[in-house]
Design a protein around this motif. Structure first.
Motif, PDB file in Angstrom:
ATOM      1  N   UNK A  33       0.994  -1.088  -0.053  1.00 46.88           N
ATOM      2  CA  UNK A  33       0.206   0.067   0.007  1.00 46.88           C
ATOM      3  C   UNK A  33       0.803   1.257   0.031  1.00 46.88           C
TER       4      UNK A  33
ATOM      5  N   UNK B   4      -6.218   1.792   4.479  1.00 48.96           N
ATOM      6  CA  UNK B   4      -7.185   1.917   3.375  1.00 48.96           C
ATOM      7  C   UNK B   4      -8.066   0.973   4.065  1.00 48.96           C
ATOM      8  N   UNK B   5      -9.235   1.120   3.518  1.00 48.38           N
ATOM      9  CA  UNK B   5     -10.531   0.089   3.534  1.00 48.38           C
ATOM     10  C   UNK B   5     -11.011  -0.196   2.372  1.00 48.38           C
ATOM     11  N   UNK B   6     -11.576  -1.252   2.093  1.00 41.93           N
ATOM     12  CA  UNK B   6     -12.129  -1.888   0.855  1.00 41.93           C
ATOM     13  C   UNK B   6     -13.698  -1.898   1.044  1.00 41.93           C
TER      14      UNK B   6
ATOM     15  N   UNK C 146      -8.683   5.286   5.293  1.00 42.08           N
ATOM     16  CA  UNK C 146      -9.008   4.949   6.412  1.00 42.08           C
ATOM     17  C   UNK C 146      -8.193   6.272   7.430  1.00 42.08           C
TER      18      UNK C 146
ATOM     19  N   UNK D 198     -13.537  -9.504   6.157  1.00 43.14           N
ATOM     20  CA  UNK D 198     -13.702  -9.777   4.569  1.00 43.14           C
ATOM     21  C   UNK D 198     -12.100 -10.077   4.060  1.00 43.14           C
TER      22      UNK D 198
ATOM     23  N   UNK E 117      -9.525 -10.983   1.039  1.00 45.52           N
ATOM     24  CA  UNK E 117      -9.617 -10.964  -0.457  1.00 45.52           C
ATOM     25  C   UNK E 117      -8.002 -11.532  -0.781  1.00 45.52           C
TER      26      UNK E 117
ATOM     27  N   UNK F  38      -9.604  -7.645   5.986  1.00 47.95           N
ATOM     28  CA  UNK F  38     -10.253  -6.453   6.433  1.00 47.95           C
ATOM     29  C   UNK F  38     -11.294  -6.904   7.559  1.00 47.95           C
TER      30      UNK F  38
ATOM     31  N   UNK G 257     -12.659   0.383  10.766  1.00 45.97           N
ATOM     32  CA  UNK G 257     -12.139  -0.409   9.921  1.00 45.97           C
ATOM     33  C   UNK G 257     -10.526  -0.637  10.348  1.00 45.97           C
ATOM     34  N   UNK G 258     -10.235  -2.146  10.102  1.00 41.51           N
ATOM     35  CA  UNK G 258      -8.797  -2.220  10.215  1.00 41.51           C
ATOM     36  C   UNK G 258      -8.466  -3.220   8.904  1.00 41.51           C
ATOM     37  N   UNK G 259      -7.465  -2.998   8.374  1.00 39.29           N
ATOM     38  CA  UNK G 259      -6.861  -3.780   7.214  1.00 39.29           C
ATOM     39  C   UNK G 259      -5.439  -4.125   7.447  1.00 39.29           C
TER      40      UNK G 259
ATOM     41  N   UNK H  44      -2.609  -6.231   5.290  1.00 37.21           N
ATOM     42  CA  UNK H  44      -2.129  -6.785   3.910  1.00 37.21           C
ATOM     43  C   UNK H  44      -1.611  -7.969   4.081  1.00 37.21           C
TER      44      UNK H  44
END
Lengths: 578, 188
Positions: free
Chosen positions: A159, A510-512, A530, B91, B93, B99, B111-113, B115
Motif C-alpha cells: 500500500x 485503507x479500507x475496501x 481510512x 472480509x 480478499x 479487513x 475498520x482495520x485492514x 495486508x
C-alpha cells in the motif's frame, strides 16, 4: 496471484484510449495513473513517458487499453485497440472495457510468454480516488527500527508503494485538457489545475515576511543573550521564574516558524503549522483576557482585593501558630521549644504583613503593567499568575525551609546518636556502619543528647508537618497552572483541525468495499482512505513542551519528605543552558 | 452467493452469521449481535431517575433532576457511539488482505485492514476469559523481514464472541482462501 488493477474513479467516464501507469511485479498490481486519448502519435507518447520518468523517477509505461463502449457507436475500435498491443509491448497487457447495456466491466490480462502462446490471468479491479490519494500522507502503524526514509520506503509494503507512486507522479498531472500539448491525457486534474488564490498569495508573501521576522527575532535573541543578564543574581532569578522559561520557549517556536529554509519533510511542515496555529490561538486568548481585565476597572478591583486577601492569609497563619503553641489536636508539646518556634514564625509573619502594606499603593500600577503582558499570550499570563502566587506565598516557603532544615538536622542527629546508643559508628571511609568502643563520658553525653532530641521530636515534627502540607498545597496550585500551560503549548491544533475537516489527508491505512458483482465478471472493489484516529494524531504530532515536569517518582518524594530534604518539583534545566 | 445461519455466543445470546461468496478468492463474514433491547434501556433509565428523585427529596435542589436527565441522554449517546457494536465483518480478499469492520449502534464504523504480506495464518485459539475457557479466532501476523516469527496476534469477533461451531465455519473458508493464495503466490 490475482492481478490487481488500480483504476482512478475520475477516468471511469473517459473516452477510449491507452492506459498509462506503473506495474509493480512483486505485488502483481498495475497502478493506472491516466488515460491517453486518440488521436496520438506513439513516438510522442513514448517521449512523454520518458520525460515523466526522468522528472519523477517513477517507471511509467503503457499498460494496456481502455475501451468505453457505451460512448463508441462502432465496433471497429476494438480491433484497432488490439493492434496497439504490438506497438507498446508490455507484459502483462491489460484490456479494460466498459460494456454497452450493463453496469459491469470486463477485464482481460494477457501474458505473452517466451513460447509465444499468451496466457490469461484473473483480474481484480480496485477503484481509487486519485485526488485524495495524492494529497494524503500514510502513517505506518509501527515504524520498523531499521527502515530508512527515502527510496527504500517503496519496499516496505504494497500500500505504501501505491501511495508513493501516485504522489510522485504529480508531474504527469500537470497538463490539463486546455493545454495545447501533443498528447491528450485524462486524470483528476484534466478538467483544470487545482489551486487556491489565498495559498498562492500566502506563498508569495511568506518570503519577505520570514526575512523580516527572522531579523527581528535574531535581534531579540542577541539582546537576551548579552552579558548584562549573566550578572548575579539575575540568572538565579531567571531560573526560578517560569515566565522567563515560557518566553524563551515561545521565542524558540517563533524562530522555528519563521526560519527562511523550507520544510524538509511533511512532518516538519506539520510541526511548523501546529506551532503557528498554537501561537496565534495563544495570542488571541491572551488578547481576550486582556480586554476582559481592562474592562469595568477589573484591575482596580483585583488590586483592592489583593491586600485584604494577603492580610486574611497572614491572619489565618497566625491563628494556626497560636493553635500550635497551645495543645494542638490534644497533643502535649514541649512548652519552651514551642514558644520559641511560635514566636519566631509570628515575627516573620509580622514582617511580611508590613512589607505588603508598604507595597499596597503601588500594587495597582504593577498589576496594570503586568496585565499588559497578556497580549504576548495566554500561556505567558498563566506563567505570570503562577509566579505571582509563588511570590505572595514566599513566607510559607520560608517557613517550610526553616521547619525542614530543623527537622532534617534533628533526624540526622537522632540517627547518629542512635548508632552511638547501640555502640556503632558510621565509617566514612568505607561507607558502612562499624562497631566502635566509646568512652564512658562519650556514651553518657551521647545518651543524654539522644534523649533530649527524642523528646523534642514531636514538636519539631508537628511544625514540619504543618508547613510541609501548606507548601504542598501551594505546589499543587502551581502544578495545575503549569499543566494547563503545558497543554496549551503541546496540543497540535492544526493536525486536529485537519483530521476533522480533511480526514483523507492523514491516513492510517485503507479500507475496501466490495461493489455490486455479477458471476463471471471480475471482482470490483472501492478503495477508500481510512483516516487516523484522533489519539494517534495527538500522539504523533505533539509539540515538545517545556520539560518542566516533576523529576521524582512518588517513592523518592515520600522518602525526601520523611527525611526532611527539601523538595524542588520544578528545578529548571540548569545543565542544558545554551 | 449469500447464506445466513444462526449461532449462539459464549453467554447464550443469539448471533446471526451472514456469509457472502463474491468469488473463489473473496469472501465476507458478517456477525450480527442482538440490538439494544427496550427492556434494558427502560430499566436503566428508571433506576437512574428513581435514584435522582431520591436525592432530590433529600436535598431539595432541582438541579439534580436536570442533571439526571442530562446524564441519561449523554450516557445513552456515548454507549451507542462508543460501546455497543451491532455487527462485525471479516472480509478476506486473496492476494490483497484481510479487513475487519465493527459497526456501532450509532452508525459509526471502525475498520482495520491487514495486508496479505503481513498475514502468517488464521487459527482458532483457546483462552481463559474470566471463569470460562473460550475459543476465539485470531490472525497471526508476521514481519515481512522475518517470515518465521510471529510479531502480533489479532483476535477477530471480539465483541460478538461466537462459539466453536461458528468459528469452524469461518475458519474453513479462511483456510481455503489462504491455501489458494499460498499456492498461487509461489508460481510466477
Amino acid at each position: 496471484m490475482v492481478l490487481k488493477a488500480f483504476f482512478p474513479t475520475c477516468c471511469a467516464s473517459a473516452d477510449s484510449g491507452l492506459l498509462v501507469g506503473r506495474w509493480v511485479p512483486e505485488q502483481s498490481s498495475a497502478v493506472i495513473l491516466a488515460v491517453v486519448h486518440f488521436p496520438f502519435i506513439p513516438i510522442q507518447v513514448k517521449e512523454l513517458l520518458a520525460q515523466v520518468h526522468k522528472a519523477s523517477q517513477v517507471q511509467v509505461a503503457v499498460l494496456g487499453t481502455w475501451c468505453h463502449r457505451q460512448q463508441e457507436p462502432e465496433e471497429s475500435l476494438g480491433h484497432f485497440l488490439e493492434g496497439l498491443g504490438a506497438i507498446f509491448s508490455h507484459d502483462p497487457w491489460l484490456q479494460l472495457c466498459r460494456e454497452k447495456g450493463t453496469r459491469f466491466w470486463s477485464c482481460k490480462a494477457t501474458y505473452h510468454q517466451l513460447q509465444g502462446t499468451p496466457t490469461e490471468d484473473q483480474v481484480m479491479l480496485i477503484f481509487y480516488d486519485q485526488r485524495k490519494l495524492l494529497l494524503s500522507w500514510l502513517h505506518p502503524p509501527a515504524a520498523l527500527p531499521d527502515c530508512q526514509a527515502g527510496d527504500s520506503a517503496a519496499s516496505t509494503g504494497g500500500l505504501a508503494d501505491i501511495f508513493d507512486t501516485v504522489a510522485r507522479s504529480e508531474v504527469l498531472f500537470r497538463n490539463d485538457q486546455f493545454d495545447e500539448g501533443p498528447v491528450r491525457l485524462s486524470h483528476w486534474q484534466s478538467e483544470g489545475m487545482e489551486a487556491s488564490i489565498l495559498v498562492e498569495l500566502a506563498k508569495q508573501a511568506s518570503g519577505p515576511i520570514c526575512l523580516l521576522m527572522t531579523s527581528l527575532l535574531s535581534l531579540l535573541s542577541a539582546a537576551s543573550a548579552c552579558r548584562l543578564w549573566k550578572l548575579w543574581p539575575l540568572p538565579f532569578i531567571r531560573s526560578k521564574l517560569s515566565t522567563c522559561e515560557q518566553l524563551q520557549h515561545r521565542l524558540k517556536h517563533l524562530s522555528f516558524i519563521f526560519s527562511t529554509e523550507k520544510a524538509q519533510s511533511p512532518m516538519q511542515l506539520m510541526r511548523k503549522a501546529n506551532m503557528l496555529v498554537s501561537v496565534i490561538l495563544d495570542v488571541a486568548l491572551g488578547l481576550l483576557l486582556l480586554s476582559w481585565l481592562h474592562s469595568n476597572n477589573r484591575i482596580g478591583q483585583l488590586a483592592n482585593a489583593l491586600v485584604p486577601v494577603a492580610d486574611y492569609v497572614a491572619e489565618e497563619l497566625q491563628h494556626l501558630l497560636q493553635w500550635l503553641m497551645g495543645a494542638p489536636a490534644g497533643l502535649k508539646m514541649n512548652r519552651a521549644l514551642d514558644q520559641v518556634l511560635g514566636r519566631f514564625f509570628l515575627y516573620h509573619i509580622h514582617l511580611w504583613i508590613s512589607y505588603i502594606h508598604l507595597m499596597s499603593p503601588f500594587i495597582e500600577h504593577i498589576l496594570w503593567h503586568v496585565g499588559l503582558s497578556a497580549c504576548l499570550g495566554l500561556t505567558v499570563a498563566l506563567s505570570i499568575l503562577s509566579d505571582i502566587i509563588a511570590l505572595l506565598t514566599f513566607h510559607i516557603y520560608c517557613f517550610y525551609v526553616y521547619g525542614a532544615r530543623l527537622y532534617c538536622l534533628k533526624i540526622y542527629g537522632l540517627s547518629s546518636l542512635w548508632r552511638l546508643f547501640r555502640g556503632k559508628k558510621w565509617n566514612v571511609l568505607r561507607q558502612r556502619v562499624d562497631s566502635c568502643s566509646y568512652d564512658l563520658d562519650q556514651l553518657f553525653i551521647g545518651t543524654l543528647l539522644f534523649t533530649i532530641l527524642v523528646f523534642l521530636l514531636p514538636t519539631t515534627a508537628l511544625y514540619y508537618l504543618v508547613f510541609t502540607l501548606l507548601r504542598l498545597l501551594v505546589i499543587t496550585v502551581q502544578g495545575i497552572i503549569h499543566l494547563l500551560v503545558d497543554f496549551i503549548n503541546s496540543l497540535p491544533l492544526y493536525s486536529l483541525g485537519l483530521r476533522l475537516c480533511r480526514p483523507y489527508r492523514l491516513a492510517a491505512g485503507v479500507k475496501f468495499r466490495v461493489l455490486e458483482q455479477e458471476k463471471g465478471r471480475p471482482l470490483r472493489l472501492l478503495m477508500q482512505i481510512n483516516p487516523l484516529h484522533y489519539s494517534h494524531v495527538v500522539h504523533t504530532y505533539r509539540l515538545s513542551s517545556c520539560g518542566c515536569h516533576p523529576k521524582h517518582s512518588w517513592g523518592s518524594l515520600c522518602r525526601k519528605l520523611f527525611f526532611g530534604e527539601l523538595i524542588y518539583p520544578w528545578r529548571q534545566r540548569e545543565d542544558k543552558q545554551d | 452467493m449469500e447464506e445466513e445461519k444462526s449461532f449462539s455466543d459464549i453467554c447464550g445470546g443469539r448471533l446471526a452469521l451472514r456469509r457472502r461468496y463474491y468469488s473463489p478468492y473473496c469472501c465476507e463474514f458478517g456477525l450480527s449481535s442482538p440490538r439494544l433491547s427496550l427492556r434494558s434501556l427502560t430499566a436503566v433509565t428508571c433506576a437512574v431517575w428513581l435514584a435522582a428523585y431520591g436525592l432530590f427529596t433529600l436535598c431539595e435542589n432541582s438541579m439534580i433532576l436536570s442533571a439526571a436527565i442530562f446524564i441519561t441522554i449523554i450516557g445513552l449517546l456515548g454507549y451507542l457511539h462508543f460501546v455497543k457494536i451491532d455487527q462485525e465483518t471479516l472480509l478476506i480478499i486473496d492476494s490483497l488482505g484481510i479487513q475487519m469492520t465493527s459497526s456501532y449502534a450509532s452508525g459509526k464504523e471502525s475498520t482495520t485492514f491487514i495486508e496479505m504480506d503481513k498475514v502468517k495464518d488464521v487459527i482458532i485459539n483457546e483462552a481463559i476469559y474470566m471463569q470460562k475457557v473460550i475459543y476465539y479466532l485470531c490472525i497471526l501476523l508476521k514481519d515481512p523481514g522475518k517470515p518465521h516469527e510471529i510479531s502480533r496476534v489479532v483476535p477477530v469477533f471480539q465483541s460478538a464472541k461466537p462459539r466453536l461451531d461458528c468459528l469452524i465455519e469461518v475458519y474453513r473458508s479462511c483456510q481455503e482462501i489462504l491455501a489458494h493464495q499460498k499456492a498461487t503466490s509461489t508460481s510466477p
